[in-house]
Motif scaffolding. Sequence first.
Motif, PDB file in Angstrom:
ATOM      1  N   GLY A 133      19.562  22.105  38.803  1.00 39.93           N
ATOM      2  CA  GLY A 133      19.034  22.648  37.568  1.00 39.93           C
ATOM      3  C   GLY A 133      20.003  23.654  36.972  1.00 39.93           C
ATOM      4  N   PHE A 134      20.499  24.553  37.826  1.00 41.20           N
ATOM      5  CA  PHE A 134      21.450  25.577  37.396  1.00 41.20           C
ATOM      6  C   PHE A 134      22.716  25.509  38.228  1.00 41.20           C
ATOM      7  N   GLY A 135      22.582  25.411  39.529  1.00 42.74           N
ATOM      8  CA  GLY A 135      23.740  25.287  40.406  1.00 42.74           C
ATOM      9  C   GLY A 135      24.301  26.632  40.817  1.00 42.74           C
ATOM     10  N   LEU A 136      23.558  27.382  41.635  1.00 46.21           N
ATOM     11  CA  LEU A 136      23.978  28.718  42.030  1.00 46.21           C
ATOM     12  C   LEU A 136      25.174  28.719  42.981  1.00 46.21           C
ATOM     13  N   THR A 137      25.247  27.737  43.891  1.00 50.61           N
ATOM     14  CA  THR A 137      26.247  27.794  44.953  1.00 50.61           C
ATOM     15  C   THR A 137      27.682  27.921  44.434  1.00 50.61           C
ATOM     16  N   PRO A 138      28.140  27.081  43.513  1.00 47.54           N
ATOM     17  CA  PRO A 138      29.520  27.245  43.049  1.00 47.54           C
ATOM     18  C   PRO A 138      29.736  28.547  42.276  1.00 47.54           C
ATOM     19  N   ILE A 139      28.709  29.032  41.601  1.00 44.57           N
ATOM     20  CA  ILE A 139      28.820  30.299  40.881  1.00 44.57           C
ATOM     21  C   ILE A 139      29.000  31.438  41.877  1.00 44.57           C
ATOM     22  N   GLU A 140      28.174  31.451  42.928  1.00 48.33           N
ATOM     23  CA  GLU A 140      28.280  32.480  43.961  1.00 48.33           C
ATOM     24  C   GLU A 140      29.639  32.417  44.654  1.00 48.33           C
ATOM     25  N   ALA A 141      30.120  31.202  44.891  1.00 46.32           N
ATOM     26  CA  ALA A 141      31.399  31.041  45.571  1.00 46.32           C
ATOM     27  C   ALA A 141      32.551  31.574  44.726  1.00 46.32           C
ATOM     28  N   VAL A 142      32.586  31.195  43.460  1.00 47.85           N
ATOM     29  CA  VAL A 142      33.654  31.676  42.579  1.00 47.85           C
ATOM     30  C   VAL A 142      33.574  33.193  42.444  1.00 47.85           C
ATOM     31  N   ALA A 143      32.366  33.726  42.285  1.00 43.43           N
ATOM     32  CA  ALA A 143      32.187  35.171  42.172  1.00 43.43           C
ATOM     33  C   ALA A 143      32.675  35.891  43.426  1.00 43.43           C
ATOM     34  N   SER A 144      32.617  35.199  44.577  1.00 49.33           N
ATOM     35  CA  SER A 144      33.073  35.770  45.844  1.00 49.33           C
ATOM     36  C   SER A 144      34.574  35.610  46.042  1.00 49.33           C
ATOM     37  N   GLY A 145      35.246  34.939  45.106  1.00 48.40           N
ATOM     38  CA  GLY A 145      36.681  34.739  45.216  1.00 48.40           C
ATOM     39  C   GLY A 145      37.068  33.634  46.183  1.00 48.40           C
ATOM     40  N   THR A 146      36.176  32.641  46.359  1.00 49.37           N
ATOM     41  CA  THR A 146      36.431  31.532  47.284  1.00 49.37           C
ATOM     42  C   THR A 146      36.761  30.262  46.504  1.00 49.37           C
ATOM     43  N   PRO A 147      37.890  29.603  46.799  1.00 42.64           N
ATOM     44  CA  PRO A 147      38.192  28.326  46.137  1.00 42.64           C
ATOM     45  C   PRO A 147      37.009  27.371  46.264  1.00 42.64           C
ATOM     46  N   THR A 148      36.701  26.692  45.181  1.00 42.36           N
ATOM     47  CA  THR A 148      35.456  25.926  45.103  1.00 42.36           C
ATOM     48  C   THR A 148      35.701  24.510  44.610  1.00 42.36           C
ATOM     49  N   VAL A 149      35.014  23.567  45.261  1.00 38.34           N
ATOM     50  CA  VAL A 149      35.028  22.166  44.845  1.00 38.34           C
ATOM     51  C   VAL A 149      33.575  21.774  44.588  1.00 38.34           C
ATOM     52  N   ALA A 150      33.314  21.176  43.436  1.00 42.86           N
ATOM     53  CA  ALA A 150      31.936  20.855  43.067  1.00 42.86           C
ATOM     54  C   ALA A 150      31.850  19.477  42.418  1.00 42.86           C
ATOM     55  N   SER A 151      30.690  18.861  42.577  1.00 40.16           N
ATOM     56  CA  SER A 151      30.461  17.562  41.941  1.00 40.16           C
ATOM     57  C   SER A 151      30.475  17.719  40.430  1.00 40.16           C
ATOM     58  N   ASP A 152      30.960  16.691  39.762  1.00 41.46           N
ATOM     59  CA  ASP A 152      31.125  16.729  38.311  1.00 41.46           C
ATOM     60  C   ASP A 152      29.814  16.357  37.630  1.00 41.46           C
ATOM     61  N   ILE A 153      28.843  17.283  37.696  1.00 39.11           N
ATOM     62  CA  ILE A 153      27.540  17.078  37.068  1.00 39.11           C
ATOM     63  C   ILE A 153      27.355  18.153  35.999  1.00 39.11           C
ATOM     64  N   PRO A 154      26.456  17.946  35.027  1.00 35.64           N
ATOM     65  CA  PRO A 154      26.374  18.851  33.876  1.00 35.64           C
ATOM     66  C   PRO A 154      26.252  20.346  34.197  1.00 35.64           C
ATOM     67  N   PRO A 155      25.388  20.789  35.122  1.00 39.13           N
ATOM     68  CA  PRO A 155      25.321  22.240  35.364  1.00 39.13           C
ATOM     69  C   PRO A 155      26.639  22.819  35.877  1.00 39.13           C
ATOM     70  N   HIS A 156      27.338  22.077  36.743  1.00 38.81           N
ATOM     71  CA  HIS A 156      28.621  22.564  37.242  1.00 38.81           C
ATOM     72  C   HIS A 156      29.659  22.587  36.121  1.00 38.81           C
ATOM     73  N   GLN A 157      29.628  21.581  35.268  1.00 42.07           N
ATOM     74  CA  GLN A 157      30.547  21.554  34.132  1.00 42.07           C
ATOM     75  C   GLN A 157      30.312  22.757  33.221  1.00 42.07           C
ATOM     76  N   GLU A 158      29.047  23.060  32.968  1.00 39.15           N
ATOM     77  CA  GLU A 158      28.699  24.100  31.999  1.00 39.15           C
ATOM     78  C   GLU A 158      28.970  25.504  32.515  1.00 39.15           C
ATOM     79  N   PHE A 159      28.584  25.772  33.762  1.00 33.98           N
ATOM     80  CA  PHE A 159      28.607  27.151  34.229  1.00 33.98           C
ATOM     81  C   PHE A 159      29.813  27.502  35.100  1.00 33.98           C
ATOM     82  N   VAL A 160      30.470  26.521  35.685  1.00 35.11           N
ATOM     83  CA  VAL A 160      31.635  26.797  36.519  1.00 35.11           C
ATOM     84  C   VAL A 160      32.914  26.294  35.860  1.00 35.11           C
TER      85      VAL A 160
END
Length: 214
Positions: A133-160
Amino acid sequence: YIAAHANEIWVPSQMTQTAVRRRFGLESRRVPYCYDSSRFRARDTARDDPPTLLTVSRLQRYKNQAATVLAAARLGQGVQVRLIGRGPERDSLQRLAESHGVRCRIDSQADDHAVSDAYLRARVAVCPSRFEGFGLTPIEAVASGTPTVASDIPPHQEFVGSAARLFPLDDIDALTEAVGAALNDPPPDSGLMRQLTIPVAAERFLGFLRPLLG
């Protein structure tokens, strides 16, 4: 959702304006959510050795943690996997890891401190969900300074967006390649998540409320 007045409501970004119109017969404004910016922030912490691929989410099939395990299997013994979450897929994920010779820790008891610390110690955060729905995990990871890999789905596209490496959903080859590259990436710019911090989100929401408060 939050009722604003007689002919308009405000909704979290994961609920589409079309869905609101169909269900309630009302127009709406999208209000981007936020992450817990008091907990998730970049800090100097030693990374795990061997490098950890971290996935934080409910252990449900649609969260697709199996993809993290399979990517680790293809990368070989140089990496380990840590899955944080609870859910019915725990046993099947453990069996999958064992069958592929993947060193995998599944932690269903991690508290808030352990989760935030896990992001700091992981070498790559992997977010392979098929739906969010929103996708908190990649947001939290980037905010923590951790390299992040995420599926190419709309919430990840929009917020990360460009703050993470996005891979085509269910493409294990592409995921493995992305994770392999991310293992050598520098920390992402945690400032890219500034618009989703609690203070900025509160000010944004207050801006919507001011005209109604008079």
